[in-house]
Design a protein around this motif. Structure first.
Motif, PDB file in Angstrom:
ATOM      1  N   MET A 154       0.842  -1.174   0.000  1.00  0.00           N
ATOM      2  CA  MET A 154       0.000   0.000   0.000  1.00  0.00           C
ATOM      3  C   MET A 154       0.887   1.237   0.000  1.00  0.00           C
ATOM      4  O   MET A 154       1.811   1.340   0.787  1.00  0.00           O
ATOM      5  N   ARG A 155       0.586   2.172  -0.879  1.00  0.00           N
ATOM      6  CA  ARG A 155       1.319   3.436  -0.937  1.00  0.00           C
ATOM      7  C   ARG A 155       0.408   4.576  -0.515  1.00  0.00           C
ATOM      8  O   ARG A 155      -0.737   4.661  -0.960  1.00  0.00           O
ATOM      9  N   LEU A 156       0.947   5.456   0.319  1.00  0.00           N
ATOM     10  CA  LEU A 156       0.245   6.667   0.724  1.00  0.00           C
ATOM     11  C   LEU A 156       1.156   7.858   0.487  1.00  0.00           C
ATOM     12  O   LEU A 156       2.341   7.818   0.831  1.00  0.00           O
ATOM     13  N   ILE A 157       0.592   8.897  -0.101  1.00  0.00           N
ATOM     14  CA  ILE A 157       1.301  10.151  -0.288  1.00  0.00           C
ATOM     15  C   ILE A 157       0.965  11.038   0.905  1.00  0.00           C
ATOM     16  O   ILE A 157      -0.207  11.188   1.261  1.00  0.00           O
ATOM     17  N   VAL A 158       1.980  11.607   1.536  1.00  0.00           N
ATOM     18  CA  VAL A 158       1.800  12.496   2.679  1.00  0.00           C
ATOM     19  C   VAL A 158       2.436  13.833   2.332  1.00  0.00           C
ATOM     20  O   VAL A 158       3.584  13.875   1.880  1.00  0.00           O
ATOM     21  N   ALA A 159       1.683  14.904   2.531  1.00  0.00           N
ATOM     22  CA  ALA A 159       2.218  16.243   2.294  1.00  0.00           C
ATOM     23  C   ALA A 159       2.093  17.067   3.565  1.00  0.00           C
ATOM     24  O   ALA A 159       1.086  16.980   4.273  1.00  0.00           O
ATOM     25  N   ILE A 160       3.121  17.839   3.827  1.00  0.00           N
ATOM     26  CA  ILE A 160       3.128  18.770   4.952  1.00  0.00           C
ATOM     27  C   ILE A 160       3.240  20.165   4.357  1.00  0.00           C
ATOM     28  O   ILE A 160       4.200  20.458   3.646  1.00  0.00           O
ATOM     29  N   THR A 161       2.246  21.006   4.619  1.00  0.00           N
ATOM     30  CA  THR A 161       2.256  22.362   4.070  1.00  0.00           C
ATOM     31  C   THR A 161       2.435  23.379   5.184  1.00  0.00           C
ATOM     32  O   THR A 161       2.650  23.016   6.339  1.00  0.00           O
ATOM     33  N   GLY A 162       2.294  24.652   4.860  1.00  0.00           N
ATOM     34  CA  GLY A 162       2.652  25.727   5.766  1.00  0.00           C
ATOM     35  C   GLY A 162       1.649  26.117   6.815  1.00  0.00           C
ATOM     36  O   GLY A 162       1.861  27.104   7.514  1.00  0.00           O
ATOM     37  N   ALA A 163       0.587  25.377   6.981  1.00  0.00           N
ATOM     38  CA  ALA A 163      -0.359  25.691   8.050  1.00  0.00           C
ATOM     39  C   ALA A 163       0.204  25.239   9.390  1.00  0.00           C
ATOM     40  O   ALA A 163       1.053  24.356   9.455  1.00  0.00           O
ATOM     41  N   THR A 164      -0.292  25.827  10.453  1.00  0.00           N
ATOM     42  CA  THR A 164       0.108  25.358  11.772  1.00  0.00           C
ATOM     43  C   THR A 164      -0.411  23.937  11.975  1.00  0.00           C
ATOM     44  O   THR A 164      -1.427  23.550  11.406  1.00  0.00           O
ATOM     45  N   GLY A 165       0.315  23.161  12.747  1.00  0.00           N
ATOM     46  CA  GLY A 165      -0.087  21.777  12.973  1.00  0.00           C
ATOM     47  C   GLY A 165       0.854  20.775  12.340  1.00  0.00           C
ATOM     48  O   GLY A 165       0.460  19.665  12.002  1.00  0.00           O
ATOM     49  N   ALA A 166       2.123  21.159  12.208  1.00  0.00           N
ATOM     50  CA  ALA A 166       3.115  20.250  11.626  1.00  0.00           C
ATOM     51  C   ALA A 166       3.191  18.936  12.389  1.00  0.00           C
ATOM     52  O   ALA A 166       3.535  17.893  11.822  1.00  0.00           O
ATOM     53  N   ILE A 167       2.801  18.959  13.648  1.00  0.00           N
ATOM     54  CA  ILE A 167       2.824  17.753  14.467  1.00  0.00           C
ATOM     55  C   ILE A 167       1.974  16.642  13.852  1.00  0.00           C
ATOM     56  O   ILE A 167       2.296  15.456  13.979  1.00  0.00           O
ATOM     57  N   TYR A 168       0.894  17.007  13.161  1.00  0.00           N
ATOM     58  CA  TYR A 168       0.037  15.990  12.547  1.00  0.00           C
ATOM     59  C   TYR A 168       0.775  15.236  11.446  1.00  0.00           C
ATOM     60  O   TYR A 168       0.688  14.023  11.354  1.00  0.00           O
ATOM     61  N   GLY A 169       1.485  15.952  10.607  1.00  0.00           N
ATOM     62  CA  GLY A 169       2.222  15.300   9.530  1.00  0.00           C
ATOM     63  C   GLY A 169       3.364  14.449  10.040  1.00  0.00           C
ATOM     64  O   GLY A 169       3.581  13.326   9.585  1.00  0.00           O
ATOM     65  N   VAL A 170       4.095  14.978  11.015  1.00  0.00           N
ATOM     66  CA  VAL A 170       5.231  14.237  11.571  1.00  0.00           C
ATOM     67  C   VAL A 170       4.751  12.988  12.293  1.00  0.00           C
ATOM     68  O   VAL A 170       5.273  11.882  12.084  1.00  0.00           O
ATOM     69  N   ARG A 171       3.765  13.128  13.135  1.00  0.00           N
ATOM     70  CA  ARG A 171       3.265  11.956  13.879  1.00  0.00           C
ATOM     71  C   ARG A 171       2.678  10.924  12.920  1.00  0.00           C
ATOM     72  O   ARG A 171       2.854   9.716  13.120  1.00  0.00           O
TER      73      ARG A 171
END
Length: 188
Positions: free
Chosen positions: A1-18
């Protein structure tokens, strides 16, 4: 299974990292990461993390300027994409089909191929443009998922709130997890 994850400039970087940390523990999932320039700034501001630290959590890393990458094509097989967090700029670009970078192009591909797109939008309060863009993405088949904390499970800290929210996101992809207790009804 492949998932694409993007982290953008909104506050809440913790969501992408976790999210990347959790998916790293799921051997059946291959993650493809994109981080916008503003996302890099937020990683530093909010988590004291650099680009390389976050990129080390992913299986494959793509440059947001590389619109010729594999994930820019519908022939790239994936379960979909999660933008965590999703800025209003990225939401607007996706809502209007402005594939001006690899994040918005990959999201466009996920939508056109009828795969699951989850946007963890971060802004408050919403203005009418934000709401209309959310409506447009929803009408295209995307899922607008503001990371709002739940309190019925009585979280003791921010990490538990983040995990509960990400557990709900992983549920959308049918991925097993133990990030938060399941609701069992009142009084149970």
């Amino acid at each position: 299974m492949r998932l694409i994850v993007a982290i953008t400039g909104a506050t809440g970087a913790i969501y992408g990292v976790r999210l990347l940390q959790v998916l790293r523990e799921a051997p059946e999932v291959e993650t493809h990461l994109l981080v916008s320039d503003a996302g890099v700034l937020n990683l530093h501001q909010e988590l004291d993390m650099g680009r390389k630290e976050v990129e080390a959590l992913a299986d494959v890393v793509h440059n947001v300027r590389d619109v010729g990458a594999a994930i820019a094509s519908g022939s790239f097989q994936s379960e979909g994409m999660i933008v965590a967090p999703c800025s209003m700029k990225t939401l607007a670009a996706i809502a209007h089909g402005l594939s001006d970078n690899l994040i918005t192009r990959a999201a466009d591909v996920v939508l056109k191929e009828r795969r699951r797109l989850v946007l963890m939008v971060r802004e408050t309060p919403f203005n009418l443009a934000h709401l209309r863009n959310m409506t447009a993405v929803t009408e295209m088949g995307g899922i607008v998922f503001p990371p709002l904390p739940a309190f019925y499970h009585r979280p003791q800290n921010i990490a538990e709130m983040v995990d509960h929210t990400l557990g709900r996101v992983l549920d959308l992809y049918g991925l097993a997890h133990h990030l938060a207790p399941r609701w069992r009804g009142m009084g149970e």
